[in-house]
Design an enzyme around this catalytic site. Sequence first.
Site, PDB file in Angstrom:
ATOM      1  N   ASP B  11      -4.007  12.876   0.996  1.00  0.00           N
ATOM      2  CA  ASP B  11      -3.719  13.120   2.412  1.00  0.00           C
ATOM      3  C   ASP B  11      -4.590  14.279   2.840  1.00  0.00           C
ATOM      4  OD1 ASP B  11      -1.795  11.148   2.521  1.00  0.00           O
ATOM      5  OD2 ASP B  11      -0.153  12.492   1.996  1.00  0.00           O
ATOM      6  N   ASP B 130       4.765   2.481   7.904  1.00  0.00           N
ATOM      7  CA  ASP B 130       5.704   3.557   7.591  1.00  0.00           C
ATOM      8  C   ASP B 130       7.094   3.062   7.966  1.00  0.00           C
ATOM      9  OD1 ASP B 130       3.632   5.157   6.763  1.00  0.00           O
ATOM     10  OD2 ASP B 130       3.393   6.156   8.705  1.00  0.00           O
TER      11      ASP B 130
END
Lengths: 202, 259
Positions: B11, B130
Amino acid sequence: MIAVIDYKAGNLTSVVKALKYLGAGTLVTQDPEVVRRATKVVLPGVGHFQATQLLTELGLTEAVRESVAKGTWFLGICVGLQWLFEGSTEAPGVAGLGHFEGMCERFPAVYEGAELKSPHVGWNSLERVRPDSRLLRGVAEGGFVYYTHSWRAPVVQATASVTEYGGAFTGAVERENVMGVQFHPEKSSAVGLQILKNFVEL
Amino acid sequence: MLTKRIIACLDVRGGRVVKGVQFVDIVDAGDPAELAHRHAAGGADEIVLLDITATHEGRGTLIDTVQRTAATLFVPFTVGGGIRSAEDAAAVFNAGADKVSINSSAIARPELIGEIGGSFGAQAVIVAIDARRAAGAADPVGEAEVYVSGGRKATGLRVVEWAIEAEQRGAGEILLTSMDTDGMRNGFDCELTARVSAAVQIPVIASGGAGTAAHFAEVFGRGRADAALAASIFHFGVTDSRELKAELRRAGVSVRLPC
């Protein structure tokens, strides 16, 4: 100099990057004359078999046919391997080079009673590696390479190694100067780089 | 035999790898290119780089970071974050990515999936979802909801239905992140992963909650995942893929042992 044929089928960056990393001089081209003059030719490609139609339209099919007839080293990757066969059910109206016999077909949805996911994505092993293969020199039986595809080439006499997924298919093919791999050597870590190095050093 | 894939995820925020817990509380974990190579050398099957703040801040993906990371990386490399058009995707592919991961932009305009696939092939398009279970619902897993903008916004879409649509529109893989389990290191959401995997033909990458080798074994078994993604367990030297894979192989999971 290695001519890398650009026929707008996916992304050439990774293949060119790997060849350069191995010290090879490369030239990305759509020009049949460049292909005729090259000492080695690489035909990459991911995506749809239909894209290979452009090879004929640009006069590249003829150029490759002449080149391989006079002994130029040739490596097809992914769709580039499939194109060496007679054709693919993915685009029935588009002929392949027909250098190897047989048609490419889609993975079956069900194999031996179980659902088979498609595309075949991930690291799978090379089996029945032909000991006389120049392309696969130094590659161990069971070595892992990275695949991503929904169509596959049949196992033929020139098959240099098979992979099992919904039955055996051609992972690598090789007859004299004409070679192909269904997997992506440029994405297959040390094993893949060994294979590309073998080609570069031919 | 086709092996189960272990994917190391980076990330990235502002050019640095960061790690959060349930999408917040972010700490620095290092340089993307350096970490990508360390993971590949350590036996990770793929590398994913997510520019986690790109959508939120409304800017493009960090092309130079992608380029630097891809330069000598010879395993599949996926980039996500801020890809809103086929042109954005092309820039990322030209910088050396093999696949793009799209999330918010695919929800906003589902045609984008087919547009990128049309130029670069379906194998190059990962639709990231998500997901959060629908707490209190009769079927919290079946009614799990899709979130966008880094988990900030609920969409009202059901996870399983969106996964099916993404496949029909030409996605090559689904990257399913459970917001409930993310960063907790208590295991993946196996029920949700299994539900999505059964609903689609394309591979499903499970994400969120990796803590131990047993968690991976569970999500590959009961969770029917084709691949599993983790970040935090690798970054701080808790384990590397080599160690993890050795344990998985002992547990009977088919994995690629790096040479």
